[in-house]
Design an enzyme around this catalytic site. Structure first.
Site, PDB file in Angstrom:
ATOM      1  N   ARG A   1     -33.540 -11.416  38.589  1.00 38.32           N
ATOM      2  CA  ARG A   1     -33.297 -12.832  38.269  1.00 38.32           C
ATOM      3  C   ARG A   1     -33.391 -13.101  36.769  1.00 38.32           C
ATOM      4  O   ARG A   1     -32.719 -13.988  36.267  1.00 38.32           O
ATOM      5  CB  ARG A   1     -34.252 -13.740  39.055  1.00 38.32           C
ATOM      6  CG  ARG A   1     -34.041 -15.213  38.786  1.00 38.32           C
ATOM      7  CD  ARG A   1     -34.474 -16.118  39.932  1.00 38.32           C
ATOM      8  NE  ARG A   1     -35.759 -15.752  40.498  1.00 38.32           N
ATOM      9  CZ  ARG A   1     -36.956 -15.943  39.903  1.00 38.32           C
ATOM     10  NH1 ARG A   1     -37.014 -16.532  38.729  1.00 38.32           N
ATOM     11  NH2 ARG A   1     -38.052 -15.564  40.498  1.00 38.32           N
TER      12      ARG A   1
ATOM     13  N   TYR B   1     -13.492 -32.043  32.862  1.00 34.78           N
ATOM     14  CA  TYR B   1     -13.569 -31.497  34.212  1.00 34.78           C
ATOM     15  C   TYR B   1     -14.327 -32.451  35.146  1.00 34.78           C
ATOM     16  O   TYR B   1     -15.504 -32.768  34.893  1.00 34.78           O
ATOM     17  CB  TYR B   1     -14.233 -30.118  34.155  1.00 34.78           C
ATOM     18  CG  TYR B   1     -14.489 -29.525  35.510  1.00 34.78           C
ATOM     19  CD1 TYR B   1     -13.433 -29.205  36.357  1.00 34.78           C
ATOM     20  CD2 TYR B   1     -15.780 -29.297  35.956  1.00 34.78           C
ATOM     21  CE1 TYR B   1     -13.670 -28.675  37.614  1.00 34.78           C
ATOM     22  CE2 TYR B   1     -16.028 -28.759  37.206  1.00 34.78           C
ATOM     23  CZ  TYR B   1     -14.959 -28.462  38.031  1.00 34.78           C
ATOM     24  OH  TYR B   1     -15.205 -27.943  39.272  1.00 34.78           O
TER      25      TYR B   1
ATOM     26  N   ASP C   1     -16.159 -26.726  26.481  1.00 39.28           N
ATOM     27  CA  ASP C   1     -15.676 -26.045  27.677  1.00 39.28           C
ATOM     28  C   ASP C   1     -14.335 -25.400  27.306  1.00 39.28           C
ATOM     29  O   ASP C   1     -13.344 -26.087  27.065  1.00 39.28           O
ATOM     30  CB  ASP C   1     -15.526 -27.067  28.810  1.00 39.28           C
ATOM     31  CG  ASP C   1     -15.156 -26.408  30.141  1.00 39.28           C
ATOM     32  OD1 ASP C   1     -14.577 -25.310  30.124  1.00 39.28           O
ATOM     33  OD2 ASP C   1     -15.431 -27.029  31.191  1.00 39.28           O
TER      34      ASP C   1
ATOM     35  N   LYS D   1     -11.981 -18.742  36.578  1.00 48.84           N
ATOM     36  CA  LYS D   1     -10.581 -19.036  36.249  1.00 48.84           C
ATOM     37  C   LYS D   1      -9.971 -17.863  35.465  1.00 48.84           C
ATOM     38  O   LYS D   1      -9.928 -16.764  35.978  1.00 48.84           O
ATOM     39  CB  LYS D   1     -10.510 -20.358  35.482  1.00 48.84           C
ATOM     40  CG  LYS D   1     -11.393 -21.481  36.059  1.00 48.84           C
ATOM     41  CD  LYS D   1     -10.894 -22.009  37.385  1.00 48.84           C
ATOM     42  CE  LYS D   1     -11.922 -22.907  38.091  1.00 48.84           C
ATOM     43  NZ  LYS D   1     -12.413 -24.052  37.344  1.00 48.84           N
TER      44      LYS D   1
END
Ligand SMILES: *Cc1c(COP(=O)(O)O)cnc(C)c1O
Length: 382
Positions: free
Chosen positions: A53, A105, A178, A203
């Site tokens: 983690r 977004y 972004d 993407k």
């Protein structure tokens, strides 16, 4: 790593920095599924890792490659683009002011107005094409964070990243861009003064629509920021799995080739649509008719991306008919994969969406441009 600073991005991406796996001598990136790492007799972790983690060896090469092609110092992979974006929000103290553009977004916007509001984040929405309005707002509310996305989904509005960074820094705000839509092949926000770049790796970075992943890339000399982000990733736990990290890197090694083919196809398709009698409006930064085309030619290199929005005569009903009648281009959510997909964006964005109900969003893939154009032409004539 040899002469990395002197190598071209294309070489760095293709070879994923040219690292050799220490255990096997393989040139190809390896997967390390192990979650627990050995403590030596002095109770130290030799590899600097204890549990998956906090870090995973499979992340290292993907993170270093993304950092290199974005021109950043460091990169952190996350379980999704949203996990990466919300990690940034979780760095803020409750009650912080955050400035966002009027177009970005919708998933993050929804998070900010619902969960972000419970964290007491105070949102200020500004039209970034008006610099004086942006500066006035930043001066007035002294935000901790200014968010920017260029081109912005799904209006493909292009924002001057350097101007936004300069204005924000004047008042001490952190600037996050972004860069999911542009990718570092086309625009490198860190070189324009932005502090952190966000990617939905789901993407274009992965590019094969078979992974959900996110990344934050940190600019130069921001070790304090890196420490905070690493801690948030570990403490909140939105880590990527090793297989996904490996798949992301596997897909990413052709990013430059895919983006060139996609940009080339998109330019041809946007021009075709703009010349079609039944098409009412086409939004693509590569078209001279795009409101920020001049800025796009300066800020976007080697092409204008693969995302086109358009509207057809006949409104919403005609838009739905078109999205259902293309055959090669399938109707589906998301973008950035090898195959072209189309969708009516409004339905995905929720009730407070500002997207027109008839706006068709096309993600251009790497199929033959003539097939895609013929497919759209046939659908438009139905
Ligand atoms: C998809 C997307 C995100 C969110 O990424 P996920 O990987 O789906 O969580 C963020 N920003 C933009 C521009 C996106 O298109």
């Amino acid at each position: 790593m040899t002469n990395q600073n002197h190598q071209q991005s294309d070489t760095l991406i293709t070879q994923a920095l040219g690292w050799v796996d220490e255990a096997s001598d393989a040139l190809t990136p390896s997967i390390h599924p192990g979650t627990c790492f050995l403590r030596d007799p002095r109770d130290l972790h030799r590899a600097g890792r204890s549990f998956q983690r906090d870090d995973n060896p499979t992340f290292a090469r993907a993170e270093a490659t993304i950092a290199a092609i974005e021109g950043g110092d460091d990169c952190f992979l996350f379980a999704s683009g949203m996990a990466a974006a919300t990690a940034v929000m979780h760095m803020l103290e409750p009650g912080s002011n955050v400035v966002v553009p009027s177009h970005f977004y919708s998933g993050l916007r929804t998070w900010l107005v619902t969960h972000g509001a419970r964290w007491n984040i105070i949102l200020h929405e500004v039209d970034y094409s008006d610099f004086s309005a942006l500066e006035a707002k930043v001066e007035e509310c002294r935000p901790k964070l200014v968010w920017v996305e260029s081109p912005a989904n799904p209006t493909w509005r292009v924002t001057d990243l350097r101007a936004v960074a300069d204005i924000s820094h004047k008042y001490g705000a952190l600037v996050v861009a972004d860069n999911t839509v542009a990718t570092p092949v086309i625009t490198r926000p860190l070189e324009l003064g932005v502090d952190i770049v966000l990617h939905s790796g789901s993407k274009y970075l992965n590019g094969h629509a078979d992974v959900v992943a996110g990344a934050l890339v940190i600019g130069r000399d921001q070790s304090e920021l890196c420490t905070r982000i690493a801690k948030i990733r570990n403490d909140y736990g939105a880590v990527l799995g090793p297989f996904e990290a490996w798949l992301l890197l596997r897909g990413m090694r052709t990013l430059h080739l895919r983006m060139r083919a996609i940009c080339d196809n998109a330019m041809q398709i946007a021009s075709f649509l703009e010349g079609h009698l039944q098409v009412a409006e086409v939004i693509y930064p590569g078209l001279a008719s795009h409101p920020q085309h001049v800025l796009a030619t300066k800020q976007m290199h080697d092409g204008f991306g693969g995302m086109i929005s358009f509207r057809v005569d006949g409104g919403e009903e005609a838009a739905h008919r078109l999205a259902q009648s293309t055959k090669i281009i399938r109707q589906a959510i998301s973008f950035g994969g090898l195959e072209s997909v189309i969708e009516i964006r409004r339905g995905m964005e929720g009730p407070d969406s500002k997207t027109p109900p008839d706006l068709l969003r096309l993600s251009v893939g790497v199929e033959a441009a003539s097939d895609l154009i013929n497919d759209l032409a046939a659908a438009l004539s139905r």
